[in-house]
Scaffold this active site. Structure first.
Site, PDB file in Angstrom:
ATOM      1  NE  ARG A  15      -1.993  -1.711   3.551  1.00  0.00           N
ATOM      2  CZ  ARG A  15      -2.441  -1.929   4.787  1.00  0.00           C
ATOM      3  NH1 ARG A  15      -3.675  -1.555   5.116  1.00  0.00           N
ATOM      4  NH2 ARG A  15      -1.671  -2.484   5.698  1.00  0.00           N
ATOM      5  CE  LYS A  75       0.646  -2.282   9.548  1.00  0.00           C
ATOM      6  NZ  LYS A  75      -0.531  -2.561  10.447  1.00  0.00           N
ATOM      7  CE1 TYR A  94      -5.770   2.406  10.106  1.00  0.00           C
ATOM      8  CE2 TYR A  94      -4.581   1.972   8.057  1.00  0.00           C
ATOM      9  CZ  TYR A  94      -5.770   2.178   8.737  1.00  0.00           C
ATOM     10  OH  TYR A  94      -6.956   2.162   8.055  1.00  0.00           O
ATOM     11  CG  HIS A  96      -2.559  -0.823  14.932  1.00  0.00           C
ATOM     12  ND1 HIS A  96      -3.892  -0.919  15.258  1.00  0.00           N
ATOM     13  CD2 HIS A  96      -2.478  -0.696  13.590  1.00  0.00           C
ATOM     14  CE1 HIS A  96      -4.610  -0.871  14.141  1.00  0.00           C
ATOM     15  NE2 HIS A  96      -3.783  -0.711  13.127  1.00  0.00           N
ATOM     16  CD  GLU A 118      -4.074   3.098  15.305  1.00  0.00           C
ATOM     17  OE1 GLU A 118      -3.185   3.033  16.176  1.00  0.00           O
ATOM     18  OE2 GLU A 118      -3.847   3.464  14.132  1.00  0.00           O
ATOM     19  CB  SER A 134     -12.382  -2.840   9.808  1.00  0.00           C
ATOM     20  OG  SER A 134     -11.558  -2.273  10.802  1.00  0.00           O
ATOM     21  CB  VAL A 239     -12.424  -8.967  19.793  1.00  0.00           C
ATOM     22  CG1 VAL A 239     -12.850  -8.167  21.015  1.00  0.00           C
ATOM     23  CG2 VAL A 239     -13.204 -10.270  19.710  1.00  0.00           C
ATOM     24  CG  LEU A 240     -11.390  -2.268  17.540  1.00  0.00           C
ATOM     25  CD1 LEU A 240      -9.865  -2.277  17.481  1.00  0.00           C
ATOM     26  CD2 LEU A 240     -11.966  -1.498  16.366  1.00  0.00           C
ATOM     27  CB  VAL A 267      -9.193  -9.736  11.899  1.00  0.00           C
ATOM     28  CG1 VAL A 267      -9.241  -8.347  11.266  1.00  0.00           C
ATOM     29  CG2 VAL A 267      -9.587 -10.793  10.859  1.00  0.00           C
ATOM     30  CB  ILE A 269      -2.748 -10.016  14.756  1.00  0.00           C
ATOM     31  CG1 ILE A 269      -1.361 -10.395  15.273  1.00  0.00           C
ATOM     32  CG2 ILE A 269      -2.698  -9.439  13.350  1.00  0.00           C
ATOM     33  CD1 ILE A 269      -1.389 -11.179  16.574  1.00  0.00           C
ATOM     34  CG  ASP A 270      -2.773  -4.392  12.773  1.00  0.00           C
ATOM     35  OD1 ASP A 270      -1.600  -4.781  12.636  1.00  0.00           O
ATOM     36  OD2 ASP A 270      -3.468  -3.996  11.828  1.00  0.00           O
ATOM     37  CB  ALA A 299       0.653  -7.508  11.749  1.00  0.00           C
ATOM     38  CG  ASN A 300       1.182  -6.300   6.362  1.00  0.00           C
ATOM     39  OD1 ASN A 300       1.383  -7.435   6.776  1.00  0.00           O
ATOM     40  ND2 ASN A 300       1.838  -5.792   5.336  1.00  0.00           N
ATOM     41  CG  MET A 301      -4.689 -10.040   7.450  1.00  0.00           C
ATOM     42  SD  MET A 301      -6.211 -10.599   8.244  1.00  0.00           S
ATOM     43  CE  MET A 301      -7.169 -11.132   6.828  1.00  0.00           C
TER      44      MET A 301
END
Length: 372
Positions: A15, A75, A94, A96, A118, A134, A239-240, A267, A269-270, A299-301
């Site tokens: 990206r 990232k 981002y 995280h 985020e 997401s 879950v977030l 998902v 994992i970030d 971590a960066n799907m």
């Protein structure tokens, strides 16, 4: 303002922070944009496209970091990049930080003003800059999970949707938010037997209204999660808790009850992951096995579908990027409380309460940072 767009260096991160149309908007507002040579290649954007939009192509990454006022990335900066930040610089990307104390310390040491996509909020209480990724990650989670269930991936050898006479895979989705809803869309579309768990009755009602009898919904408790995990072929964790570390929904004892060759796609994992056995992986080496269970924790799907992700992200970030460039960070945040919620680090201090709590660091309230 001079805005810098370095090439992402995280493993298989294709990206890019700005697309040509975003560059054109910034230039029209009187700003300079420096783009590192080849930064957009992975997203299918050529240097000439940036030049046509008014950007300057810079061959050396060090020049981007040293010569610009604001860095726009995708990232979190890696250690080698964090050393290049300056105290008078804005970092917009981002971050995280909750599960990453080393990054937090480096950003604090830099003195830079770091605004995290985020934790930027909206008037509706949503996370508008996290939402597009997401959505991508939720949709990707099912396809990578289906792949991980194949024999060559050490999975159970199950086709997600089954075939006539053979039952489909049981898919458990932890969390009914943005990622969970998009994962549900794809899992249902592929014919899986889908159950969604959430602690919000409103979220469960919304999912039932959207999907009807094609899914099952269960209120989340330790007992319900433990029971469902043991039966699942594919578990997708979405879950977030905004800014904070993800809660550990699946414990190691629960993992031991799962079927050999079942799969967890984390998902979350970030933000540290929602299972006790999750650890970040990369697109180069996406999976590992614990107690016979395949874990996919990239971590960066969204970097795996860089063009879609880059354009979706820019659709969301551009108004905030323009505000920061036009007004400077202090005025932009003072005028927009939702952008202010994105401030994570300033002048060597953590400025977001959830991040400070997760890391055990002292908090400098964002309001005090603005007033300083």
């Amino acid at each position: 303002m001079r805005v810098g767009v370095p090439k992402e260096i995280k493993d298989h991160e294709d990206r890019v922070g700005l697309i040509p149309s975003s560059v054109r908007e910034l230039v029209a507002h009187g700003h300079e944009v420096w783009v590192e040579k080849g930064a957009g290649k992975g997203a299918g954007i050529a240097d000439r496209d940036y030049v046509a939009a008014g950007a300057k192509i810079v061959a050396e990454t060090d020049a981007i970091w040293a010569g610009t006022d604001m860095i726009v990335k995708v990232k979190e900066p890696l250690a080698i990049e964090r050393k290049k930040l300056r105290a008078d610089q804005i970092l917009f990307t981002y971050l995280h930080l909750a599960p990453d104390p080393d990054q937090a310390r480096d950003l604090m040491a830099s003195g830079a003003t770091c605004i995290a996509y985020e934790t930027v909020t909206s008037p509706l209480g949503t996370l508008p800059l996290l939402t597009p990724m997401s959505e991508v990650a939720g949709r990707m989670s099912v396809q990578v999970g289906a792949h991980a269930l194949e024999n060559h991936s050490k999975g159970r050898g199950i086709l997600l949707g089954g075939v006539p006479g053979v039952a489909p895979a049981k898919v458990l989705i932890l969390g009914g938010g943005v990622s969970g809803t998009h994962a549900t869309t794809i899992a249902v579309g592929m014919g899986a037997d889908v159950t969604v768990v959430d602690r919000s009755p409103e979220a469960l009602r919304r999912l039932v209204a959207q999907f009807g009898s094609r899914i099952k919904t269960v209120f989340s408790t330790r007992d319900s999660v433990a029971d469902l995990v043991a039966k699942a072929d594919l578990v997708i964790g979405t879950v977030l808790v905004p800014g904070a570390a993800a809660p550990k929904m699946i414990t190691r004892p629960m993992l031991k009850t799962m079927k050999r060759g079942s799969v967890i796609v984390d998902v979350s994992i970030d933000q540290g992951g929602c299972t006790e056995t999750s650890r970040p992986t990369t697109h180069s080496r996406p999976t590992y096995v614990v107690d016979g269970v395949v874990h996919y924790c990239v971590a960066n799907m969204p970097g795996g579908v860089a063009r879609t992700s880059t354009f979706a992200l820019n659709n969301a970030t551009l108004p905030f990027t323009l505000a920061l460039a036009d007004k400077g960070w202090r005025k932009a945040l003072a005028e927009d409380p939702h952008l202010k919620n994105g401030l994570n680090v300033h002048a060597g201090r953590i400025t977001h309460p959830a991040v400070a709590e997760a890391l055990g660091f002292s908090l400098l309230a964002a309001e005090k940072a603005l007033a300083a």
